[in-house]
Enzyme design. Sequence first.
Site, PDB file in Angstrom:
ATOM      1  N   ASP A 162       0.933  -1.246  -0.040  1.00 23.65           N
ATOM      2  CA  ASP A 162      -0.093   0.059  -0.082  1.00 23.65           C
ATOM      3  C   ASP A 162       0.882   1.173   0.047  1.00 23.65           C
ATOM      4  O   ASP A 162       2.025   1.323   0.457  1.00 23.65           O
ATOM      5  CB  ASP A 162      -0.918   0.145   1.232  1.00 23.65           C
ATOM      6  CG  ASP A 162       0.033  -0.067   2.428  1.00 23.65           C
ATOM      7  OD1 ASP A 162       0.927  -0.931   2.524  1.00 23.65           O
ATOM      8  OD2 ASP A 162      -0.290   0.735   3.575  1.00 23.65           O
ATOM      9  N   GLU A 163       0.066   2.521  -0.310  1.00 26.44           N
ATOM     10  CA  GLU A 163       0.860   3.641  -0.130  1.00 26.44           C
ATOM     11  C   GLU A 163       2.115   3.878  -0.549  1.00 26.44           C
ATOM     12  O   GLU A 163       2.990   4.648  -0.081  1.00 26.44           O
ATOM     13  CB  GLU A 163       0.634   4.088   1.434  1.00 26.44           C
ATOM     14  CG  GLU A 163      -0.709   4.129   1.757  1.00 26.44           C
ATOM     15  CD  GLU A 163      -0.928   4.696   3.240  1.00 26.44           C
ATOM     16  OE1 GLU A 163      -1.821   5.377   3.647  1.00 26.44           O
ATOM     17  OE2 GLU A 163      -0.092   4.261   4.047  1.00 26.44           O
TER      18      GLU A 163
END
Lengths: 687, 687
Positions: free
Chosen positions: A324-325
Amino acid sequence: MLTRLLLIFTLMIEISFINAQEMSKNELQLMPWPQEISLNSSDFSITTDFSIFIHGDVAEDSRIFKSSTRFLRYMTDKSGVFLKEGFPNAANVSAENAGVQIEFEEVAELKMGIDESYRLEVDASGIRLKAKTDIGAMHGLSTLLQLIDVKAGGYVFSGASIKDHPRFVWRGLMMDVARHFMPVDVVKRNIDAMAFVKLNVFHWHLSDDQGFRVETKSLPKLIEMASDGQYYTQAQIKDVVAYADERGIRVVPEFDVPGHGTAFLTAYPELASKQGIEYHLERNAGIFDPTLDPTNDKTYAYLDTLFKEVTPLFPDQYFHIGGDENEGKHWDENPDIQAFMKEQDLKDNHALQTYFNIKLEKILSKYDKVLMGWEEIMTENMPKSALIHSWRGVNEGLAPGQSLTAAVKNGYQTILSNGYYIDLLLSVEDHYMVDPMPAVDLTEEEAARILGGEATMWAELVTPLTVDSRIWPRTAAIAERFWSPQEVRDIDSMFERLETISQMLELIGMQHMRSQSYIFRNIANYQDDDALRILSEISEPYKIYSRNAGGTEYQTYSPFTLFADACTADAKAVRPFQKAVANYMATNDAASKKVILSYLRQWSTIHSRIEDIADKAPLTAPILPYAKKVSEVSILLTVAVDTNTLSKNNMKLFHSIMEVQEDPSLNLDVTLAVADALTSLATYLAK
Amino acid sequence: MLTRLLLIFTLMIEISFINAQEMSKNELQLMPWPQEISLNSSDFSITTDFSIFIHGDVAEDSRIFKSSTRFLRYMTDKSGVFLKEGFPNAANVSAENAGVQIEFEEVAELKMGIDESYRLEVDASGIRLKAKTDIGAMHGLSTLLQLIDVKAGGYVFSGASIKDHPRFVWRGLMMDVARHFMPVDVVKRNIDAMAFVKLNVFHWHLSDDQGFRVETKSLPKLIEMASDGQYYTQAQIKDVVAYADERGIRVVPEFDVPGHGTAFLTAYPELASKQGIEYHLERNAGIFDPTLDPTNDKTYAYLDTLFKEVTPLFPDQYFHIGGDENEGKHWDENPDIQAFMKEQDLKDNHALQTYFNIKLEKILSKYDKVLMGWEEIMTENMPKSALIHSWRGVNEGLAPGQSLTAAVKNGYQTILSNGYYIDLLLSVEDHYMVDPMPAVDLTEEEAARILGGEATMWAELVTPLTVDSRIWPRTAAIAERFWSPQEVRDIDSMFERLETISQMLELIGMQHMRSQSYIFRNIANYQDDDALRILSEISEPYKIYSRNAGGTEYQTYSPFTLFADACTADAKAVRPFQKAVANYMATNDAASKKVILSYLRQWSTIHSRIEDIADKAPLTAPILPYAKKVSEVSILLTVAVDTNTLSKNNMKLFHSIMEVQEDPSLNLDVTLAVADALTSLATYLAK
């Protein structure tokens, strides 16, 4: 046995079937609510003769023996009963004389999708628990524990007939142990609580920018340089996994790559996408740039080494790689990476991350693991075997659960965490109303790909001291969402039952109440802390990450023993006060008026009571201006309610007091959760 | 540095030297009290700039780095300060700008007799801590933590100059984890508390009739059959030993043989002195007959196997073999053993046990261990290298510490536990006044053989929930006895300081207050529990084993969540009430009268308040008759104090109420600790 059961059913005097809509009217404090339940008026008393008989061949180190023994201890602690026999299947206990009969067909091998159903029959003559698997039987024991009640001055198990099974196969709680490390005992007690509300997946977020938490002998620098000495030994991990297995809970580890990689790169900077900078463990919260270099063969060699060593520690089929991210800033900045992308015809950073993920998927298959990751891993060429963890929503500028629907339509299995981010400190009501099944048309096949969901306890602002109060009792309501029929959604009933479940969770070992009272004692410096407690009942910590503006107000080593840390997302007095105000405004009744006045008078004295202890309690300093506001408006409104009127001038005064903003540099970080109700009341009285 | 120090001393405005007799008048809340201390009026403020610099080459995994880091966390939690630098020796911290300077000469190898001294200088300009060893420096950090105080509305370290070292080298706490198992986290937090009060030996009582608690691969039945699944893995033991070492605490294991052998014989009945009976783990408390057979060669083979496997887990030189309370009943009953004794010319059971001990001593020397045991091991032929653990006294029909004097006169080294049996639940005052050095004439050489002492936490009636409240804060006073000058024995000062130390122990992680409030909530079934709390402040659990008559009222699986479990040995209100009564009787002053009335009025309402919650709280049932008595005499005396007289009839009534005995079958198990004071007061008023 069957004939005996039939006989009992025939003899029952009073049986009431309860459907979900009627729940709020009944007295049972179960959570999650069972699929089918009928009550009878025939309770089973807890006496010194209470005993458990487990049918079949039962070893003392089996799940069911151990969980039955724990059950006896919980029951003893709660009821104070002196049992003659402290263990199931004791020498004098038989199928004929035991109060509780437990039968199941097989010992389950713990994995996704096993049979977790059970049947439970309680009446004055006995308790019968039947299940296909030992795990199902253990769920039945959790339900039985929740059936403890006081009737006619004594502890009993309430008479009921229950047929139960879960709605979703994946009912998880994620704990982030990277931002703040959570020692083994904290993890274990939360696993106990999970079992109590029938959650079955413990998702262990083991690495992030702030630390790497697993002893890794083949890559020793990960703990030497990137853990602050706070990590789990492999022996501890095996211990936790075995502990969870004994409670019917799968453990899914997460090693977050290629982003959230500061810890990894602190140990092995040679894998970084950006060279020439020093990497240090992150002390702040936020999204950071350090990212593993997906164009470097060494990256895969190291990850292979890591996965080879850690995958045997986690017997579950699933392995979470995060993903993620990653904003790809260091990829954009690195000309070699850019050249590689061109060469490999990788159009953008998404494509590059897919390239990375597919390589990881191959490594993990070598070790018989199914890859799962946060929704960003769902790119064009990702194999359909991957499990997509849907998490983004309104906060990220997307429709809630958007990726969940996309995933199942793309042929992926998926679980939902958007809506279950308990670290946002929203009301439990908000989480409770989110359903893993989206309100869109799905084929049966697509719907079946939605496996369930997970509550996520991100740990930027929680420590071992406060984490229980952030997870519980709220997560019990989310557990109900994952287990119970979709139509179980009566909010009043949920709040009412949650109160009892919160008490039972303390019996299970949760520290949420104990830690709160400790924080008050610490703030008051061991003087009278009652006013702090009362103030906390109308104060809620800042929500949706606003407590930690820019992720820099709190470092990992900041104090989390402040007033905001003792306050909880659903402050205790808010709903009763709101209800009293609403009633009063609707009917002007004396009873509501009395309730309102009783609250207001209590709040009127808060400020002076805290002032009384302030000299010897420096931690009250940031609380005082806030308490002053609370007491001032309470005094103003006490008079107004008493006289049934609020003058124009006093209405002005009310607004001017309410508008006073706390100094953000004081880090008080709470809001007055009855502000709207007070304003409504003032407006009504000023009519 | 030295010049700077001298300068500071010259500049000091107000320096006061404090000797032991003056302690009670000063404001410092230190325990143990240091050997030498002088106060100054120049405090060091705790601010966001606070930082620690450790001189020399300091690794992040060193004791001093870790303990300094813990120190910063404790200080942060207590004061709420947002530190700029959360770690010692951070990049911006230097010898020039750090608030705290730590210097020591060497990293100690932990063993008996190392240098534990330190010097600590605190004034507004800085904090300087010097020691010979890192362990000494860590003691200095514990003292520094206790110097935290509030001055002028802010948290500071009180200005002081301290020169300190221990009086005795052996300052121990024994935890019995056999009667009730204590999980790793319970052990660890108690080790933290030990370090806080400068105890340095953790004596781990690992086996007894009720369970064997160590994973032993070569004798696997010990845990399979004799632990109820409650034992420490070897990895956990290594973890605890390392944890203790990091805190400067030695770990001495105890495997109790040949008596207290039920667990051992449940696993390996072939070693029993009495054959033909079935051995099962003991569930009651007491002294039991199962005893290893000292005439069987297999016994030594098995113990050799055991010791070979476990001795490497415990690096300390000393190894405790128990040896206590073997009454030899099964030896007397066994003709083969009797024949063996005749053959070997062993006159009595003592001689047979000596035969056994000497064999053990030989086995242990193979593994480089020094044998220690309870005083019963001190028989004629016992090698002088053995360490004698003196424990018997009045309860066993002997003069207190008799064996201690005998031991040193016989040439043995010794430690004292008689007088430090904290499970007796006597007042801390009783323990505090016992000195390891007996009041008899000893040569210097003999006196030097007294190494120190140990508080013993036997666990028949404690669980992980309550154990902290039985050990703490009381053991801090015993720690002072072991560390501080002999003449430090002002009881008022001790009680006053103990109150603050108790609060600090909560900061360190002790659960004594938190668990107590949980027990009240549980009894009240989450209704108003304030009256229970007030009642507990004048109620003390039965002392000297009278709670568990014959060892059979409580089994290991009985409830320990009862009112007696929430009460403590020195009930909070007793001393202040006694003092007020004594003052009032001496001077008839208005202030004392006011205090007395305030207490009596509070106690007058206890019964009705508990009655209010009783319907929904069955656990209040045994409390009610007792509460009734308390409230009735309080009402009676309230009127008497108000009117300054008690009629003859009311005096009779007073006595008749006081004489009501609680029904022992209710297991209330507490005494009214203000009974004497109430009777004095009544008698005075009836004059």
